[in-house]
Design a protein around this motif. Structure first.
Motif, PDB file in Angstrom:
ATOM      1  N   PHE A  38       0.745  -1.444  -0.079  1.00  0.00           N
ATOM      2  CA  PHE A  38      -0.252  -0.149  -0.069  1.00  0.00           C
ATOM      3  C   PHE A  38       0.925   1.170   0.000  1.00  0.00           C
ATOM      4  O   PHE A  38       0.580   2.187  -0.464  1.00  0.00           O
ATOM      5  N   ALA A  39       2.065   1.269   0.516  1.00  0.00           N
ATOM      6  CA  ALA A  39       2.935   2.512   0.476  1.00  0.00           C
ATOM      7  C   ALA A  39       3.437   2.644  -0.943  1.00  0.00           C
ATOM      8  O   ALA A  39       3.440   3.789  -1.260  1.00  0.00           O
ATOM      9  N   VAL A  40       3.598   1.623  -1.821  1.00  0.00           N
ATOM     10  CA  VAL A  40       3.976   1.644  -3.092  1.00  0.00           C
ATOM     11  C   VAL A  40       2.638   2.285  -3.998  1.00  0.00           C
ATOM     12  O   VAL A  40       2.936   3.351  -4.753  1.00  0.00           O
ATOM     13  N   LEU A  41       1.645   1.718  -3.708  1.00  0.00           N
ATOM     14  CA  LEU A  41       0.504   2.411  -4.304  1.00  0.00           C
ATOM     15  C   LEU A  41       0.278   3.761  -4.194  1.00  0.00           C
ATOM     16  O   LEU A  41      -0.092   4.766  -4.982  1.00  0.00           O
ATOM     17  N   THR A  42       0.331   4.270  -2.637  1.00  0.00           N
ATOM     18  CA  THR A  42       0.301   5.471  -2.171  1.00  0.00           C
ATOM     19  C   THR A  42       1.175   6.399  -3.039  1.00  0.00           C
ATOM     20  O   THR A  42       0.925   7.469  -3.603  1.00  0.00           O
ATOM     21  N   ARG A  43       2.620   5.871  -3.223  1.00  0.00           N
ATOM     22  CA  ARG A  43       3.589   6.929  -3.448  1.00  0.00           C
ATOM     23  C   ARG A  43       3.350   6.773  -5.034  1.00  0.00           C
ATOM     24  O   ARG A  43       3.567   7.909  -5.603  1.00  0.00           O
ATOM     25  N   ARG A  44       2.898   6.001  -5.630  1.00  0.00           N
ATOM     26  CA  ARG A  44       2.400   5.965  -7.165  1.00  0.00           C
ATOM     27  C   ARG A  44       1.271   7.258  -7.371  1.00  0.00           C
ATOM     28  O   ARG A  44       1.463   7.791  -8.312  1.00  0.00           O
ATOM     29  N   ALA A  45       0.291   7.056  -6.655  1.00  0.00           N
ATOM     30  CA  ALA A  45      -0.653   7.936  -6.878  1.00  0.00           C
ATOM     31  C   ALA A  45      -0.212   9.516  -6.704  1.00  0.00           C
ATOM     32  O   ALA A  45      -0.714  10.397  -7.286  1.00  0.00           O
ATOM     33  N   ILE A  46       0.721   9.607  -5.514  1.00  0.00           N
ATOM     34  CA  ILE A  46       1.130  11.104  -5.336  1.00  0.00           C
ATOM     35  C   ILE A  46       1.994  11.532  -6.590  1.00  0.00           C
ATOM     36  O   ILE A  46       1.809  12.832  -6.857  1.00  0.00           O
TER      37      ILE A  46
END
Length: 52
Positions: A38-46
């Motif tokens: 989920f950290a990777v998904l959040t970073r990609r969205a940002i």
């Protein structure tokens, strides 16, 4: 794909370290992998939002 691998490895290792001190190692590993994902998904969205 490289960021996903890195996030899973870092999350899993932090989860195992937490598992050594606070809970079962397997539970810590799974929670770390989920957190890393989920950290990777959040970073990609940002990053995607900043580029637009």
């Amino acid at each position: 794909m490289d960021a996903l691998k890195r996030g899973l490895i870092i999350g899993g290792s932090i989860g195992v370290i937490g598992g050594l001190f606070f809970m079962d190692i397997r539970r810590g590993l799974i929670l770390g992998l989920v957190g890393g994902f989920f950290a990777v998904l959040t970073r990609r969205a940002i990053d995607k939002r900043r580029k637009d």
